[in-house]
Scaffold this motif. Sequence first.
Motif, PDB file in Angstrom:
ATOM      1  N   PHE A 100      -1.788   3.229  -2.383  1.00  0.00           N
ATOM      2  CA  PHE A 100      -2.212   4.659  -1.958  1.00  0.00           C
ATOM      3  C   PHE A 100      -3.427   4.601  -1.169  1.00  0.00           C
ATOM      4  O   PHE A 100      -4.543   3.820  -1.742  1.00  0.00           O
ATOM      5  N   LEU A 101      -3.478   4.830   0.086  1.00  0.00           N
ATOM      6  CA  LEU A 101      -4.608   4.746   0.908  1.00  0.00           C
ATOM      7  C   LEU A 101      -5.020   6.203   1.253  1.00  0.00           C
ATOM      8  O   LEU A 101      -4.148   7.019   1.920  1.00  0.00           O
ATOM      9  N   TRP A 102      -6.321   6.443   0.983  1.00  0.00           N
ATOM     10  CA  TRP A 102      -6.724   7.730   1.216  1.00  0.00           C
ATOM     11  C   TRP A 102      -7.988   7.837   2.004  1.00  0.00           C
ATOM     12  O   TRP A 102      -8.899   7.445   1.768  1.00  0.00           O
ATOM     13  N   PRO A 103      -7.855   7.859   3.563  1.00  0.00           N
ATOM     14  CA  PRO A 103      -8.849   7.878   4.327  1.00  0.00           C
ATOM     15  C   PRO A 103     -10.040   8.982   4.075  1.00  0.00           C
ATOM     16  O   PRO A 103      -9.548  10.056   4.017  1.00  0.00           O
ATOM     17  N   PRO A 104     -11.032   8.581   4.135  1.00  0.00           N
ATOM     18  CA  PRO A 104     -12.060   9.708   3.948  1.00  0.00           C
ATOM     19  C   PRO A 104     -12.094  10.511   5.325  1.00  0.00           C
ATOM     20  O   PRO A 104     -11.737  10.120   6.376  1.00  0.00           O
ATOM     21  N   PRO A 105     -12.529  11.686   5.236  1.00  0.00           N
ATOM     22  CA  PRO A 105     -12.268  12.695   6.350  1.00  0.00           C
ATOM     23  C   PRO A 105     -13.313  12.064   7.399  1.00  0.00           C
ATOM     24  O   PRO A 105     -14.253  11.274   7.091  1.00  0.00           O
ATOM     25  N   LEU A 106     -12.831  12.196   8.558  1.00  0.00           N
ATOM     26  CA  LEU A 106     -13.610  11.881   9.816  1.00  0.00           C
ATOM     27  C   LEU A 106     -13.742  10.477  10.060  1.00  0.00           C
ATOM     28  O   LEU A 106     -14.552   9.981  10.856  1.00  0.00           O
ATOM     29  N   ALA A 107     -12.961   9.611   9.228  1.00  0.00           N
ATOM     30  CA  ALA A 107     -13.150   8.471   9.476  1.00  0.00           C
ATOM     31  C   ALA A 107     -11.679   7.536   9.844  1.00  0.00           C
ATOM     32  O   ALA A 107     -10.805   7.878   9.524  1.00  0.00           O
ATOM     33  N   LYS A 108     -12.054   6.418  10.581  1.00  0.00           N
ATOM     34  CA  LYS A 108     -10.763   5.451  10.925  1.00  0.00           C
ATOM     35  C   LYS A 108     -10.813   4.585   9.954  1.00  0.00           C
ATOM     36  O   LYS A 108     -11.829   3.773   9.515  1.00  0.00           O
ATOM     37  N   ALA A 109      -9.588   4.139   9.514  1.00  0.00           N
ATOM     38  CA  ALA A 109      -9.288   3.165   8.274  1.00  0.00           C
ATOM     39  C   ALA A 109      -8.302   2.418   8.679  1.00  0.00           C
ATOM     40  O   ALA A 109      -7.454   2.601   9.431  1.00  0.00           O
ATOM     41  N   PRO A 110      -8.414   1.011   8.168  1.00  0.00           N
ATOM     42  CA  PRO A 110      -7.407   0.067   8.451  1.00  0.00           C
ATOM     43  C   PRO A 110      -6.186   0.359   7.574  1.00  0.00           C
ATOM     44  O   PRO A 110      -6.145   1.228   6.729  1.00  0.00           O
ATOM     45  N   ARG A 111      -5.109  -0.170   8.124  1.00  0.00           N
ATOM     46  CA  ARG A 111      -3.628  -0.003   7.403  1.00  0.00           C
ATOM     47  C   ARG A 111      -3.604  -0.573   6.220  1.00  0.00           C
ATOM     48  O   ARG A 111      -4.036  -1.736   5.671  1.00  0.00           O
ATOM     49  N   LEU A 112      -2.892   0.109   5.406  1.00  0.00           N
ATOM     50  CA  LEU A 112      -2.453  -0.479   3.926  1.00  0.00           C
ATOM     51  C   LEU A 112      -1.987  -1.944   4.179  1.00  0.00           C
ATOM     52  O   LEU A 112      -2.496  -2.722   3.239  1.00  0.00           O
ATOM     53  N   ASN A 113      -0.780  -2.178   4.919  1.00  0.00           N
ATOM     54  CA  ASN A 113      -0.588  -3.601   5.160  1.00  0.00           C
ATOM     55  C   ASN A 113      -1.361  -4.590   5.394  1.00  0.00           C
ATOM     56  O   ASN A 113      -1.247  -5.726   4.876  1.00  0.00           O
ATOM     57  N   ASP A 114      -2.308  -4.225   6.228  1.00  0.00           N
ATOM     58  CA  ASP A 114      -3.372  -4.917   6.671  1.00  0.00           C
ATOM     59  C   ASP A 114      -4.070  -5.469   5.408  1.00  0.00           C
ATOM     60  O   ASP A 114      -4.818  -6.536   5.137  1.00  0.00           O
ATOM     61  N   LEU A 115      -4.702  -4.438   4.609  1.00  0.00           N
ATOM     62  CA  LEU A 115      -5.415  -4.449   3.308  1.00  0.00           C
ATOM     63  C   LEU A 115      -4.653  -5.378   2.398  1.00  0.00           C
ATOM     64  O   LEU A 115      -5.418  -6.379   1.856  1.00  0.00           O
ATOM     65  N   ILE A 116      -3.250  -5.293   2.318  1.00  0.00           N
ATOM     66  CA  ILE A 116      -2.525  -5.963   1.391  1.00  0.00           C
ATOM     67  C   ILE A 116      -2.363  -7.423   1.733  1.00  0.00           C
ATOM     68  O   ILE A 116      -2.831  -8.406   1.042  1.00  0.00           O
ATOM     69  N   LYS A 117      -2.327  -7.581   3.210  1.00  0.00           N
ATOM     70  CA  LYS A 117      -2.374  -9.172   3.669  1.00  0.00           C
ATOM     71  C   LYS A 117      -3.634  -9.725   3.392  1.00  0.00           C
ATOM     72  O   LYS A 117      -3.937 -10.961   2.954  1.00  0.00           O
ATOM     73  N   GLU A 118      -4.839  -9.017   3.777  1.00  0.00           N
ATOM     74  CA  GLU A 118      -6.215  -9.640   3.605  1.00  0.00           C
ATOM     75  C   GLU A 118      -6.587 -10.075   2.050  1.00  0.00           C
ATOM     76  O   GLU A 118      -7.000 -10.950   1.780  1.00  0.00           O
ATOM     77  N   ILE A 119      -6.095  -9.031   1.178  1.00  0.00           N
ATOM     78  CA  ILE A 119      -6.490  -9.148  -0.129  1.00  0.00           C
ATOM     79  C   ILE A 119      -5.678 -10.575  -0.563  1.00  0.00           C
ATOM     80  O   ILE A 119      -5.975 -11.280  -1.460  1.00  0.00           O
ATOM     81  N   SER A 120      -4.322 -10.245  -0.395  1.00  0.00           N
ATOM     82  CA  SER A 120      -3.421 -11.562  -1.053  1.00  0.00           C
ATOM     83  C   SER A 120      -4.128 -12.854  -0.473  1.00  0.00           C
ATOM     84  O   SER A 120      -3.704 -13.977  -1.289  1.00  0.00           O
ATOM     85  N   LYS A 121      -4.434 -12.909   0.763  1.00  0.00           N
ATOM     86  CA  LYS A 121      -4.958 -14.294   1.210  1.00  0.00           C
ATOM     87  C   LYS A 121      -6.166 -14.773   0.234  1.00  0.00           C
ATOM     88  O   LYS A 121      -6.513 -16.184   0.264  1.00  0.00           O
ATOM     89  N   ARG A 122      -6.859 -14.034  -0.756  1.00  0.00           N
ATOM     90  CA  ARG A 122      -7.981 -14.372  -1.293  1.00  0.00           C
ATOM     91  C   ARG A 122      -7.725 -14.426  -2.502  1.00  0.00           C
ATOM     92  O   ARG A 122      -8.752 -15.052  -3.466  1.00  0.00           O
ATOM     93  N   ALA A 123      -7.068 -13.633  -3.231  1.00  0.00           N
ATOM     94  CA  ALA A 123      -6.671 -13.607  -4.682  1.00  0.00           C
ATOM     95  C   ALA A 123      -5.319 -13.235  -4.989  1.00  0.00           C
ATOM     96  O   ALA A 123      -4.626 -13.062  -4.142  1.00  0.00           O
ATOM     97  N   LYS A 124      -5.191 -13.051  -6.441  1.00  0.00           N
ATOM     98  CA  LYS A 124      -3.690 -12.836  -6.857  1.00  0.00           C
ATOM     99  C   LYS A 124      -3.395 -11.397  -6.850  1.00  0.00           C
ATOM    100  O   LYS A 124      -4.181 -10.716  -7.397  1.00  0.00           O
ATOM    101  N   LEU A 125      -2.640 -10.695  -5.959  1.00  0.00           N
ATOM    102  CA  LEU A 125      -2.591  -9.481  -5.827  1.00  0.00           C
ATOM    103  C   LEU A 125      -1.416  -8.593  -6.457  1.00  0.00           C
ATOM    104  O   LEU A 125      -0.092  -9.378  -5.987  1.00  0.00           O
ATOM    105  N   TYR A 126      -1.208  -7.729  -6.724  1.00  0.00           N
ATOM    106  CA  TYR A 126       0.156  -7.114  -7.584  1.00  0.00           C
ATOM    107  C   TYR A 126      -0.220  -5.497  -6.981  1.00  0.00           C
ATOM    108  O   TYR A 126      -1.269  -5.185  -7.531  1.00  0.00           O
ATOM    109  N   THR A 127       0.978  -5.132  -6.596  1.00  0.00           N
ATOM    110  CA  THR A 127       0.816  -3.700  -5.977  1.00  0.00           C
ATOM    111  C   THR A 127       1.960  -2.826  -6.566  1.00  0.00           C
ATOM    112  O   THR A 127       2.999  -3.197  -6.647  1.00  0.00           O
ATOM    113  N   ILE A 128       1.695  -1.613  -6.878  1.00  0.00           N
ATOM    114  CA  ILE A 128       2.699  -0.594  -7.110  1.00  0.00           C
ATOM    115  C   ILE A 128       2.257   0.745  -6.524  1.00  0.00           C
ATOM    116  O   ILE A 128       1.243   1.055  -6.453  1.00  0.00           O
ATOM    117  N   ASN A 129       3.290   1.619  -6.356  1.00  0.00           N
ATOM    118  CA  ASN A 129       2.895   2.978  -5.784  1.00  0.00           C
ATOM    119  C   ASN A 129       2.902   3.708  -7.252  1.00  0.00           C
ATOM    120  O   ASN A 129       3.863   4.626  -7.616  1.00  0.00           O
TER     121      ASN A 129
END
Lengths: 200, 633
Positions: A100-129
């Motif tokens: 769940f990606l909730w961008p703050p008002p008036l701000a540009k945010a990175p995409r959920l997929n990019d976040l998932i990719k970057e986090i998984s490169k560094r640690a063990k990531l498990y996601t669910i909706n």
Amino acid sequence: MITMPRFNILLAGVGGQGLLTLGALIGNAAIEKGMDVTIAETHGLSQRGGSLVVHVRLGEGASPLIPKGGADVIIGLEALETGRYMVFANRDTRVFMNEFLWPPPLAKAPRLNDLIKEISKRAKLYTINANELALQETGLVVTANTIMLGFAIAVDEKLSELIDIKTVDKVIEKTFRGKAKELNKKALWRGYREGQARVR
Amino acid sequence: MPKGSKVLLLGNEAIARGAIEAGIGFAASYPGTPSTEIVEALSEVAKEIGLYVEWSTNEKVAFEAAYAAALAGVKSIVTMKHVGVNVAADILMSSGYAGTNSGFVVVSADDPGQHSSQNEQDNRWYGLLAHIPVVEPWSPRSAYKLVKAAFELSEKYKHPVIFRSTTRISHTRQPITYESDMVKPKVKGVFDRNIERYVLIPAHGRKLKRIMMDKWNRISEEEDREPFIEVLNPGCKRAIIASGIAFAHVMEALDYLGKKEDFTVLRVSLPVPLPKKPVINLGKDVKEILVVEELDPIVEMQVKKIFHENGIDTLVYGKEFVPINGELDLETVYKAIKAFLGENPDETPWNPVSPLELEPPIPPRPPVLCPGCPHRSTFYIIKVSANKAGLRNPIFTGDIGCYTLGFQKPFRTQETSFEMGGSIGVAHGLSKTVEEPVIAVIGDSTFYHAGIPGSINAIYNKGHFIILVLDNYYTAMTGHQPHPGTGVTAVGEPTKRIPIEDILKAIGFDTYVINPMNVKESIEKVVKAFKEFKEGRYVAIVSRMKCALQAVRKARKMGVKLPVYGINPDKCTGCLSCINLLACPAIVVPEGEKKPRILGELCAGCGLCASVCPFNAIEVVRKGDPEWIKAWM
């Protein structure tokens, strides 16, 4: 029973997502298991929709903050906040993130997929909706917090050795009343089942 | 919960429980993060045990009231955030001179790291300034025990005691086992008249100062014992003196360093005045000492003085290695000890992953006004009205509350924020010195707290500026404590409401009251008010609507659904006026889309966005139940 080093769980999200409730659940489960615990919360101004982090430290000791790189488990109720607090992760950290990606008002945010990719490169990531599951299971988005806890306990062996699902269930039984009790239990077990399906 | 129960308590709740077990009969406070939950917890059990609890209009009044109770022989506590002590500083200074007759504890909840405050002042200084001892816990559990010890100390010396907590103690939970049951307190006392002690004219004050200094010296000579001070692992060459929460960090850091056996640790929970004997003994035993404490070198300074006076030449380090800014934690203290040992502080047992590489990077998420917040409507109304009335380029002086968030884009309706009530005095000074019109923006609770003298000063000294009071019925930011405009007391008893407009009218302002949910009508009223101001009249505006969080809560309690708005994609042009004008967290532009969407589960149904959309694209998508508006009243 753990003594040293302490087991560190970082809870990240946005004010209003039920992080404090989640922290208290884990804390009360620790009491049930005869463990010492500290839970560092954030109150006041930052609760108004701001970035929120709760430090849960299991085991003897009173120093309440997790060192950077010192989290064993991170539970993120929102994707940007999970990414923000990755500074507390090391290579062995297990990260449980709500898709769940909730961008703050008036701000540009990175995409959920990019976040998932970057986090998984560094640690063990498990996601669910968890938001979607919460709506299915209880009709209340805010129960995504308990879903995430059930999910993490099902997947993470070390966490479940310390805080097992039945103990959390018992704590919900003791600390919640009426409808909230029933809904949180449903959410907890739904998250747990999702997690079991994942590790099988 | 009875004696023996093990409960997960917030530090503030632990302080409250300890105070009840100590037998307090009177508690007063003005809410302020991180102190608020102490009196909140007390108010929950007040009726059950017969304890008197109040939210006072400000810290000075709270202090005076609680102090008077202690003079009459009723044990009392007054709690406030660190900057609240500044407001109460006048009576604090006098209380040291006159002393007390029953246990009297002043809780100062400090905020190192400034999580929710305008500064991070170290209130242990107040102890040195006022000659009042300071007790400092290192954890919620120790706070529970030490607050009882603080009451004993106060009773023993018939002197006030400052109990200094910090954010990470007040807002940390820990399992606590109750040592006693709650006691029915003594709530009635006797005021023994004693003019020479209670009337601080100079002749009396001079005598009282001697008595106070005698107590002060006795405390630093005699209180060299547990629970205030403790020597762990004596006999090492090196020692660490750790005050307050630093003790918790030091113990865990030594564990990680594997050096628990190499250091003598002096745990200090009475940093002011620092007990002399244990410090002297330590100085004679060891070669060098590191003092670890948060913020200012209060203990370090006293250690050096004590050593100097006693001819001890042991080396004392502190702020060379321990940061003076911000809060301490395990990691900072670990590094400080390493540096003290001459080792590389950057080698730690923790290896954080590399920073995420994201484009755009993760944006900051500062706290924002909630969906449906009436302050958002008011700010919008004021800006539109200023334009319409030709009130050019107004300067907005600001204050302390949720509405301080109005400093952010797109509002910019808070251009100063120094302290409670400051908006009005600052507006007055600016109105005398600059060309632009000035609007002082202040919250309801803040107005009662410190806004009234400034308002009187404005009329008396012909300060020509506008006062805008944002009234949402509660002290909202700290968690909706009632105030004089709410109509109930801290324990939920009905009481007389004191409407802000009545005060302003009595002072001499032409006062307009608006309902910010009615945008159009409010703009008309405010334009009229601004035009009158331009003609030289003294104008005040009270914008009144209940805090949205409370409205949502009440709707849930009543079982009624609030209306929910949605954006009609056929009418929406994607101009983003709604987002750019209002910054409501319920309105988002989903990933990969151009047109905004309203998150239905967050929408509070205020309808402001619908009234600003130039294309009438925002519509009610779920009607509220017939009674919904009552939730907002």
